[in-house]
Every structure is written in structure tokens, then in C-alpha cells.
Enzyme design. Structure first.
Site, short mmCIF file in Angstrom:
data_model
loop_
_atom_site.label_atom_id
_atom_site.label_comp_id
_atom_site.label_asym_id
_atom_site.label_seq_id
_atom_site.Cartn_x
_atom_site.Cartn_y
_atom_site.Cartn_z
N CYS B 98 0.88 -1.16 0.00
CA CYS B 98 0.00 0.00 0.00
C CYS B 98 0.92 1.21 0.00
CB CYS B 98 -0.92 0.00 1.22
SG CYS B 98 -1.87 1.53 1.38
N CYS B 101 -0.66 4.27 2.28
CA CYS B 101 -0.75 4.17 3.74
C CYS B 101 -0.33 2.77 4.17
CB CYS B 101 -2.12 4.58 4.27
SG CYS B 101 -3.55 3.84 3.46
N SER B 102 -1.27 1.93 4.59
CA SER B 102 -0.88 0.61 5.09
C SER B 102 -2.02 -0.40 4.98
CB SER B 102 -0.45 0.72 6.55
OG SER B 102 -1.51 1.32 7.29
N CYS B 103 -2.88 -0.27 3.95
CA CYS B 103 -4.01 -1.19 3.78
C CYS B 103 -3.50 -2.63 3.74
CB CYS B 103 -4.76 -0.88 2.48
SG CYS B 103 -5.45 0.79 2.47
#
Lengths: 109, 192, 95
Positions: B98, B101-103
Site C-alpha cells: 500500500c 498508507c498501510s491497507c
């Protein structure tokens, strides 16, 4: 062709947002820290609060992301993952009038 | 930026107090949510992978609808983002990132690992994926194509790795034990 | 009002060459490195509420979301990979 100056990197030529990190040269030369890092109590509590705020419709994950993306770039890169989150949560809740900055300062003491 | 004079631990303390006062989130509710969240772990995804390797109709379900496949294993998915599953093949390897962000497929793998959230991982995955894999000790044959999956929106993606050689006749429990977190994101490959 | 049909797999698309980042506060789920790039629809993923509105707690319409495939080598010659990425219909135009 040998006279051509190599083009500047794409990420330098366009108005990229600071969190939009795909291919950014500054990080290409950093080693990935592949070691396990356990979450601590702070991390877990912030994560749980974010989930509850989302489930109750107080604040969406999209608002959280906007809050994180609004941090100054140096702060974003200096803070740990969940420290970013807690700052973003506080800022969004204050912005929405769910809590006041004054009350938060009182309660934080 | 506001609250520059406060440390993040103090901000959390303030939030905790105010959210309890306002009846939005009390200590018991937060504690319960932590327990629920801690319960999600890579073993769940590994059980799905092992079943897909041994149960062809389940594999078909998993590739068509990851959410239903997770629910079929008793993993709670209600209210969570839909799960998509991408299958590695002899000439094709998937790598999930991602960049924004950090999906991460938290419902089936638990909290994202530290490296997944790092700027270095997010920068490299789309630009030098083969070199990135080497940092995880994964050397792909030159003829294997890499397909990077930038997880930008409402789905969460996991990788169905290929079943390694030398596991013929193994049951699902034994297979699940060799499937690690990184295998289901594509930074590593399971081996017998 | 009926919704327009989803773009089928195989449709050639171009990501809008646009920089909302330069026009004030925004929240965007289309990575910078894909702006202006051509790709192919792998498959429609359904309809989801517009995150660009949700991020500001504004009324958010449902938008079609697509898995779109790109050749990363056309962006970075050294990349040696292709890419699958979720993109909303508002960011795609006919290529």
C-alpha cells in the site's frame, strides 16, 4: 544522446503528496527492516479506539487518513505509526467538534 | 499542526478520558476490542491457503470471493472491507503493497507487520520489486514475472502462494504450519 | 436514474493527469506515479463510496471501482513488473 541530461525523477517533477511514497528515491536506498516489532499497549489502545470511532460513525478511516496526511512531512517520518494515528485522531475529533482542544489539554495533564 | 507541546502518550490519555466521559468509548469496550483484534493472526490466512491446496472447490471460492472463503473458515468479516485473493502461478508472482498508507488484509492476517508500513517497503515495491524480494531472502527465477498489487482503495488483498514441492500427501494442518505471514503478501515463498 | 454499465475487462483507460494536491486540502487514493498513465481494466470490483468526500465527512456518492493493470516499466524502466491497482471511475478516461 550522450549530451542529454537524465530527466529529474518523476517524484521530483510532480506535486506529489508527502505520504504518496511509491518509487520515491529518498527511500529506495534505505534497507527494509524485516525484523519483527511487537506492538505495545499504546499501539493496541490507539488501534482499538480508532476501530470504535469508525464503528460508531464518529470518525471514518478516510478521515483518519486525511488527518495523517495533514501532518508536517518531518513529523510524519519521525513519529511511529500509532503516534501518527493518535495525533490524527485528536485533530479530526477537535475539527469536528466532538471534543475541544481545551478539554483535551485538561484531560491530558 | 496542533498540540505540538503534547507528547502522544499524553494525547492518548486525554482522548481516553474524554471518550469515556462522552460515552463514546469506555475502558471495558476498548479492552474488549483489543482482545478481538489480537485474535486475528496469520494462522487464519494459512488455514485458508492450506484448504485451497487440498480442496479444489474451496480454492475456486477463495479466488472468486475471498470474503466468503474467509467466512467459511469461521473468520468474522462483517463490516470489514471485502477480501480479494490473487493466486501465484508457475510464471507469475504477486507482491502486495500500500504505497499511500498501510491497507492490509487484517481480518485474515492480523495487524500489519512493521516492514509493511515502512517508507522503504512502500517506495521499493513498485519500483524495484525483485531487489526488494531479495531483502526478504526471496530469489525469483528470472522467467517469473512479478505483478505488484498496490492496495489503494476498498478491497484488501492476500496472495495464494503455490503449494511447494515435497508436500505430497500432507494434510491441511501440516500444510498450514508451513505458510507464513509474508507468503500471503508475496515477500516470501513457502517451502516444505 | 439507472447507473451506467461498468467498463468491461480489457477496456483501455488513461488515468486523469490531474493534481488536486495543488488546489488545497484533499484526500486522494490515486497514486501520483499513475497520473496520465495508460492501463487496462482487469475487472470491475463493485461500487464504493467516494473516499475523497468521506475524508471530509461530506455526503459521498457511490463510484465504480476497478482493478486496472499497468506496465510499471513504462513508468520506471528498471521496475521489471506489472501492476494491479484499484482506481475509481472518476480518475479514468478513455484511452
Amino acid at each position: 544522446m550522450s549530451d542529454d541530461v537524465p530527466p529529474a525523477d518523476l517524484s521530483d517533477r510532480v506535486p506529489r503528496a508527502m505520504h504518496d511514497l511509491g518509487g520515491v528515491p529518498r527511500f529506495l536506498c534505505q534497507a527494509v527492516d524485516t525484523a519483527p516489532h511487537a506492538l505495545d499497549a499504546f499501539d493496541r489502545e490507539v488501534d482499538a479506539i480508532r476501530q470504535i470511532l469508525g464503528a460508531k460513525g464518529v470518525m471514518s478511516v478516510d478521515e483518519l487518513r486525511r488527518g495523517i496526511e495533514s501532518l508536517p512531512e518531518d513529523v510524519y517520518h519521525r513519529l511511529s505509526y500509532y503516534r501518527r494515528w493518535v495525533r490524527a485522531i485528536a485533530a479530526i475529533l477537535i475539527e469536528k467538534g466532538v471534543i475541544s482542544e481545551t478539554a483535551l489539554r485538561e484531560a491530558a495533564r | 499542526m496542533i498540540l505540538t507541546d503534547l507528547d502522544e502518550h499524553d494525547i492518548l490519555k486525554g482522548l481516553r478520558t474524554l471518550l469515556a466521559q462522552k460515552g463514546i468509548a469506555g475502558p471495558a469496550e476498548i479492552a474488549e476490542r483489543i482482545v478481538q483484534t489480537d485474535a486475528a493472526n496469520p494462522g487464519q490466512g494459512a488455514a485458508m491457503v492450506a484448504r485451497a491446496w487440498t480442496d479444489p472447490p474451496y480454492r475456486a471460492l477463495m479466488l472468486a470471493d475471498g470474503t466468503k472463503a474467509a467466512e467459511a473458515m469461521g473468520i468474522p468479516m462483517r463490516g470489514l472491507p471485502p477480501l480479494g485473493v490473487l493466486e501465484n502461478q508457475p510464471g507469475l508472482h504477486h507482491l502486495v503493497v500500500c504505497t499511500l498508507c498501510s491497507c492490509y488484509p487484517r481480518a485474515v492476517l492480523g495487524y500489519p507487520p512493521f516492514w509493511y508500513k515502512s517508507a522503504a517497503y512502500r517506495a521499493k515495491a513498485v519500483r524495484s520489486p525483485r531487489a526488494l524480494l531479495r531483502e526478504f531472502g526471496t530469489e525469483l527465477a528470472a522467467e517469473v514475472a512479478i505483478r505488484v498489487v498496490d492496495s489503494t482503495a476498498d478491497y484488501r488483498w492476500m496472495v495464494l502462494p503455490q503449494r511447494p514441492a515435497g508436500t505430497e500427501g500432507w494434510d491441511a494442518a501440516r500444510l498450514a504450519a508451513i505458510v507464513r505471514e509474508g507468503d500471503m503478501i508475496g515477500v516470501t515463498i513457502p517451502s516444505a | 436514474m439507472t447507473r451506467p454499465a461498468l467498463l468491461p475487462a480489457g477496456t483501455r483507460v488513461r488515468v486523469r493527469l490531474d493534481w488536486p494536491e495543488t488546489r488545497g486540502p484533499c484526500h486522494i487514493r490515486t497514486p501520483y506515479y499513475l497520473r496520465g498513465q495508460e492501463g487496462v481494466v482487469e475487472r470491475p470490483l463493485g461500487r464504493f463510496r467516494n473516499p475523497e468526500q468521506l475524508a471530509f465527512a461530506r455526503p459521498a456518492e457511490e463510484l465504480a471501482l476497478y482493478h486496472v493493470r499497468f506496465d510499471l516499466r513504462r513508468i520506471w524502466p528498471e521496475a521489471d513488473a506489472d501492476l494491479l491497482v484499484e482506481l475509481f471511475e472518476t480518475w479514468l478516461e478513455a484511452a
